[in-house]
Design an enzyme around this catalytic site. Structure first.
Site, mmCIF file in Angstrom:
data_model
loop_
_atom_site.group_PDB
_atom_site.id
_atom_site.type_symbol
_atom_site.label_atom_id
_atom_site.label_comp_id
_atom_site.label_asym_id
_atom_site.label_seq_id
_atom_site.Cartn_x
_atom_site.Cartn_y
_atom_site.Cartn_z
ATOM 1 C CB CYS A 265 -4.732 4.587 0.374
ATOM 2 S SG CYS A 265 -4.885 4.005 1.920
ATOM 3 C CB ALA B 163 -6.377 1.058 10.322
ATOM 4 C CB ILE C 92 -6.516 -3.808 3.946
ATOM 5 C CG1 ILE C 92 -7.916 -3.958 4.531
ATOM 6 C CG2 ILE C 92 -5.943 -5.100 3.888
ATOM 7 C CD1 ILE C 92 -8.822 -4.844 3.822
ATOM 8 N N GLY C 93 -3.454 -3.007 5.018
ATOM 9 C CA GLY C 93 -2.130 -3.190 4.608
ATOM 10 C C GLY C 93 -1.625 -4.286 4.958
ATOM 11 N N GLY D 97 0.879 -1.292 0.034
ATOM 12 C CA GLY D 97 0.035 -0.008 -0.020
ATOM 13 C C GLY D 97 0.841 1.347 0.084
ATOM 14 N N GLY E 131 -2.179 -5.526 8.941
ATOM 15 C CA GLY E 131 -3.657 -5.928 9.072
ATOM 16 C C GLY E 131 -4.621 -4.881 8.632
#
Length: 243
Positions: A194, A178, A164-165, A90, A176
Site C-alpha cells: 500500500c 482483506a 481496504i480498497g 489504493g 472491499g
C-alpha cells in the site's frame, strides 16, 4: 494523529426497516482474480439495474498482487507472483491463501451515498471482527486500512492487519476488504504494501499475533460484525463463483 473518521455516524448504513437482507456467500476453493472481478462487476451492474440484491462474497485468491489506481511500478520490488491492475482505489497489495477477502456489493444510493462514511463503515466492520478475537484494531488518518500497535517491535511500531480498497459504479460498491488470518507474510516482502515504506510499519496476521483462528471462525466473526454495522445477511450455499 487524530482520525476524523472516528466521529462519523455509521448508524445510517443499515437499510431501512424491512429492507432486503444482504446475500452472504462463501467460496470454498481459491478463486482466480480475473474471474472474481468479472463476476463482481456483473453482479454490481445487476444491483444498479435493480435486477439483483446486495451481496458480500468471501473468498481466497491464489498468490497474486494487485495494483490500484494510485499504484506505482516501483512498489513492485520482485515479480514473485502475477500482478493485476485493478480499478479499486489504493496502491499495491498482496492476496493469497490464508487471507480472507470480502468483496462487498452494496447499493449506497439506497443506504448512504457517502464514500468517506462508507470507508469508515468498512473500517468499523474490521475493527469489530478483530475484537471478537481480543485484537485491538485501529484507524489511522494518514494510512488506509486497520492497524495494530506493536510495542514488542519498537517505539511507535505498528502493523497492518487488514486492507481496504473500494470502487463505486452508479453508487454500487465493488472490491472491499482483506483480513490477514494466516497468510504467508513473507509474500509481502516483494512489494511496498500500500505504498507504506516507513520501517516502523509492517504487516501482521491473527496467527502472527498469537491468535489461532481458523478461516471458519473468522467468517463467523465477520458476519456478526457486518450485521452490526450494515444490517442482516442471509447465508447461501458455499460455492466457487457468484452470479
Amino acid at each position: 494523529m487524530v482520525n476524523t473518521r472516528e466521529t462519523i455516524d455509521l448508524t445510517r448504513f443499515a437499510p431501512a426497516f424491512g429492507g432486503t437482507e444482504v446475500e452472504w456467500r462463501i467460496s470454498d476453493s481459491p478463486v482466480g482474480y480475473v474471474e472474481a472481478v468479472e463476476a463482481m462487476e456483473s453482479r454490481a451492474a445487476a444491483i444498479a439495474a435493480g435486477e439483483a440484491g446486495e451481496l458480500v462474497w468471501l473468498l481466497e485468491h491464489p498468490p497474486l498482487y494487485t495494483s490500484g489506481t494510485s499504484g506505482k511500478a516501483a512498489d513492485l520490488l520482485e515479480a514473485r507472483f502475477p500482478l493485476f491492475a485493478t480499478g479499486r482505489g489504493g496502491q499495491i497489495t498482496y492476496h493469497g491463501p490464508g487471507q480472507r477477502v470480502a468483496y462487498v456489493m452494496l447499493d449506497l444510493k439506497k443506504r448512504r451515498p457517502d464514500v468517506r462514511a462508507y470507508v469508515a463503515a468498512l473500517e468499523e466492520w474490521i475493527i469489530r471482527t478483530l475484537a471478537a478475537f481480543n485484537v485491538r484494531g485501529e484507524r489511522r488518518e494518514d494510512r488506509v486500512g486497520v492497524w495494530v500497535k506493536r510495542p514488542d517491535k519498537g517505539q511507535d511500531c505498528e502493523d497492518k492487519i487488514a486492507a481496504i480498497g473500494v470502487r463505486l459504479k452508479h453508487w454500487v460498491s465493488l472490491h472491499g476488504i482483506a483480513i490477514n488470518v494466516e497468510p504467508d507474510l513473507t509474500h509481502f516482502s516483494a512489494i511496498v504494501p500500500c505504498g507504506v515504506a516507513d520501517p516502523r510499519y509492517g504487516v501482521t496476521s491473527l496467527i502472527d499475533l498469537g491468535h489461532l483462528v481458523s478461516m471458519a471462525e473468522a467468517d463467523i466473526a465477520l458476519r456478526g460484525a457486518f450485521e452490526e454495522v450494515f444490517g442482516s445477511a442471509t447465508a447461501r450455499i458455499s460455492e466457487t463463483t457468484v452470479a
